[in-house]
Design a protein around this motif. Structure first.
Motif, PDB file in Angstrom:
ATOM      1  N   TRP A  12       0.833  -1.220   0.000  1.00 48.48           N
ATOM      2  CA  TRP A  12       0.000   0.000   0.000  1.00 48.48           C
ATOM      3  C   TRP A  12       0.860   1.260   0.000  1.00 48.48           C
ATOM      4  O   TRP A  12       0.546   2.238   0.683  1.00 48.48           O
ATOM      5  N   ASN A  39       0.827  13.497  -3.245  1.00 48.92           N
ATOM      6  CA  ASN A  39       0.378  12.561  -2.207  1.00 48.92           C
ATOM      7  C   ASN A  39       1.527  11.609  -1.864  1.00 48.92           C
ATOM      8  O   ASN A  39       1.577  11.030  -0.790  1.00 48.92           O
ATOM      9  N   GLY A  41       5.423  10.468  -1.056  1.00 45.99           N
ATOM     10  CA  GLY A  41       6.511  11.043  -0.282  1.00 45.99           C
ATOM     11  C   GLY A  41       7.680  10.088  -0.357  1.00 45.99           C
ATOM     12  O   GLY A  41       7.586   8.971   0.127  1.00 45.99           O
ATOM     13  N   GLY A 132      -7.665  13.355  -5.760  1.00 46.50           N
ATOM     14  CA  GLY A 132      -8.918  12.804  -6.299  1.00 46.50           C
ATOM     15  C   GLY A 132      -9.669  13.829  -7.145  1.00 46.50           C
ATOM     16  O   GLY A 132     -10.029  13.550  -8.296  1.00 46.50           O
ATOM     17  N   GLN A 227       3.114   5.510  -4.877  1.00 41.22           N
ATOM     18  CA  GLN A 227       2.137   4.666  -4.178  1.00 41.22           C
ATOM     19  C   GLN A 227       2.449   3.174  -4.389  1.00 41.22           C
ATOM     20  O   GLN A 227       3.593   2.827  -4.645  1.00 41.22           O
ATOM     21  N   VAL A 276      -1.660   3.463   5.190  1.00 39.07           N
ATOM     22  CA  VAL A 276      -2.156   4.726   5.771  1.00 39.07           C
ATOM     23  C   VAL A 276      -3.573   4.927   5.267  1.00 39.07           C
ATOM     24  O   VAL A 276      -3.882   4.541   4.143  1.00 39.07           O
TER      25      VAL A 276
END
Ligand code: IMP
Length: 433
Positions: A12, A39, A41, A132, A227, A276
């Motif tokens: 994830w 989003n 990091g 989003g 991601q 998360v």
């Protein structure tokens, strides 16, 4: 293609991709990001310097040519901030941004937070960065701004049209108090984004052409995923996912190269699992061991600072990632975090409604009922920094025997070689096999 490598997350997100990419970037000419936005990091540690990157490809730390593909949504404020901080360390980024990448506008961030608030218990737990809403507008087509529009001559007309179409939501989410404030707001945004455009204009370019030409001329190209597989909008744990394709297919759509151009595909696997935000997590550890992993692994979001949920390594997930992405190798990260645990568990299957399976459930309601089936393994003693550096210098065989067994068991269960084993954030804490 032997001169291209794709590195992506198998879980994830937060698998430690930044370090692996930075490591592999040394042998690359170009590093290309293909999905997501800020989003993400990615933490890269070079000596005493720590770089926390959200949008710039991790290869920028090595001074490599960096490319931001059309699959991204870009918050110009964040990107410019990263360019500036790189410049402060003497690195002048050699950057190209796709004109087809989308721009995160001020209201996307406010709508993201507002929608989460309104969703209450049904919230996704987003990073609140406007991801989003920006991707929704991309798919909607009429209310989106691309980098080409941002830096182009018709920018003011474009932004005015977009804000006109957004006026009800701008009031609904409190961006403006009433429609009478719209004209002032349009002016403010146009001013602000024009300044961004002036900075970013020199970087806008034809990414498909640049990447394909580079590959054909034999340059080493590294594709960098943000991601992880389970956050992919199509193949992840929908709806608890991000809004882009973080899986291997995203490279083709997010940069403009054909599938035949993707050579080696390396899946980054953290030695345990984290997540998360909301959504099911079969191997989650809510007690002491979970807290220990969080502390030892510094499992707090690079982007939001949120504590990450921690659990045992889940091979069902890794094998699912192998299938979806066509993985050929594994880079195993954060193995050092497990040091000092007496016993370790690996999830090798799920029990769902009384039946055992090794297949990852495609739908969320089924995944919610999945109970992990574990295999237990012996742990190994705590390793000091000095011991880790020594181990990495001497190679895999100098790892404690139980740690070697853990790695080999992962290889057996996945049928993939763990060609890179990482034991810490530093470049020196890496074993190449
Ligand atoms: P969004 O991408 O901000 O819309 O968030 C959607 C979900 O993806 C949330 O659960 C986030 O916590 C998660 N997410 C997004 N980016 C990352 C990342 O880089 N690492 C880990 N989780 C992420």
């Amino acid at each position: 293609m032997r001169n291209t490598v794709l590195v992506l997350g198998t879980q994830w997100g937060d698998e430690g991709k930044g370090k692996i990419i930075d490591f592999l970037a040394e042998k690359s000419d170009i590093v290309v990001r293909y999905n997501g936005g800020n989003n993400a990091g990615h933490t890269v540690k070079v000596g005493e310097d720590i770089f926390k990157l959200h949008i710039m490809p991790s290869g920028c730390v090595q001074g490599k040519k960096c490319i931001i593909g059309n699959g991204l949504v870009i918050d110009p404020d964040i990107l410019i901030g990263e360019i500036d901080s790189l410049k402060k360390t003497g690195r002048n980024p050699d950057l190209m941004i796709s004109g087809k990448a989308h721009v995160i506008l001020e209201h996307h961030k406010i709508f993201d937070a507002g929608r989460e608030r309104e969703a209450g218990k049904g919230k996704i737990g987003t990073t609140g960065r406007g991801i989003g809403p920006a991707y929704s507008d991309k798919a909607k087509r009429t209310e989106a701004l691309r980098v080409h529009d941002l830096v182009g001559e018709n920018f003011r007309e474009k932004i005015n049209n977009i804000l006109e179409l957004k006026k009800h939501d701008l009031v609904r989410f409190g961006v403006i108090n009433s429609e009478s404030e719209l004209d002032d707001y349009k002016e403010k945004i146009a001013e602000k984004y024009s300044r961004y455009a002036d900075v970013l204009r020199p970087y806008a370019g034809n990414v498909p052409k640049a990447v394909n030409t580079a590959i054909e001329s034999g340059k080493n190209v590294l594709f960098e995923g943000a991601q992880g597989t389970l956050l992919d909008v199509d193949h992840g744990t929908y709806p608890y996912v991000t809004s882009s394709n973080s899986t291997a297919g995203g490279v083709c759509t997010g940069t403009g190269v054909g599938p035949d151009k993707i050579g080696n595909i390396i899946g980054v696997v953290k030695a345990y699992t984290t997540r998360v935000g909301e959504g099911p997590f079969p191997t989650e550890l809510t007690g002491e061991t979970g807290s220990m992993l969080r502390e030892a692994g510094a499992e707090f979001g690079t982007t939001t600072g949120r504590p990450r949920r921690c659990g045992w390594l889940d091979i069902v997930i890794v094998n699912y990632a192998k299938m979806i992405n066509g993985l050929k190798e594994i880079a195993l990260t954060k193995l050092d975090v497990l040091s000092g645990l007496k016993k370790l568990k690996i999830c090798t299957g799920y029990e769902i409604d009384g039946k055992e399976t090794v297949d990852f459930p495609v739908y969320l309601d089924v995944l919610t009922r999945a109970k992990p089936v574990y295999e237990e393994m012996e742990g190994w003693e705590n390793l000091t920094k000095e011991q880790i550096i020594e181990i990495c210098r001497n190679g895999f065989t100098s790892l404690p025997e139980q740690a070697r067994r853990y790695v080999k068991r992962i290889e057996e269960l996945t049928g993939l070689p763990a060609t890179i084993v990482s034991l810490g954030p530093e470049r020196s804490a890496t074993i190449i096999r």
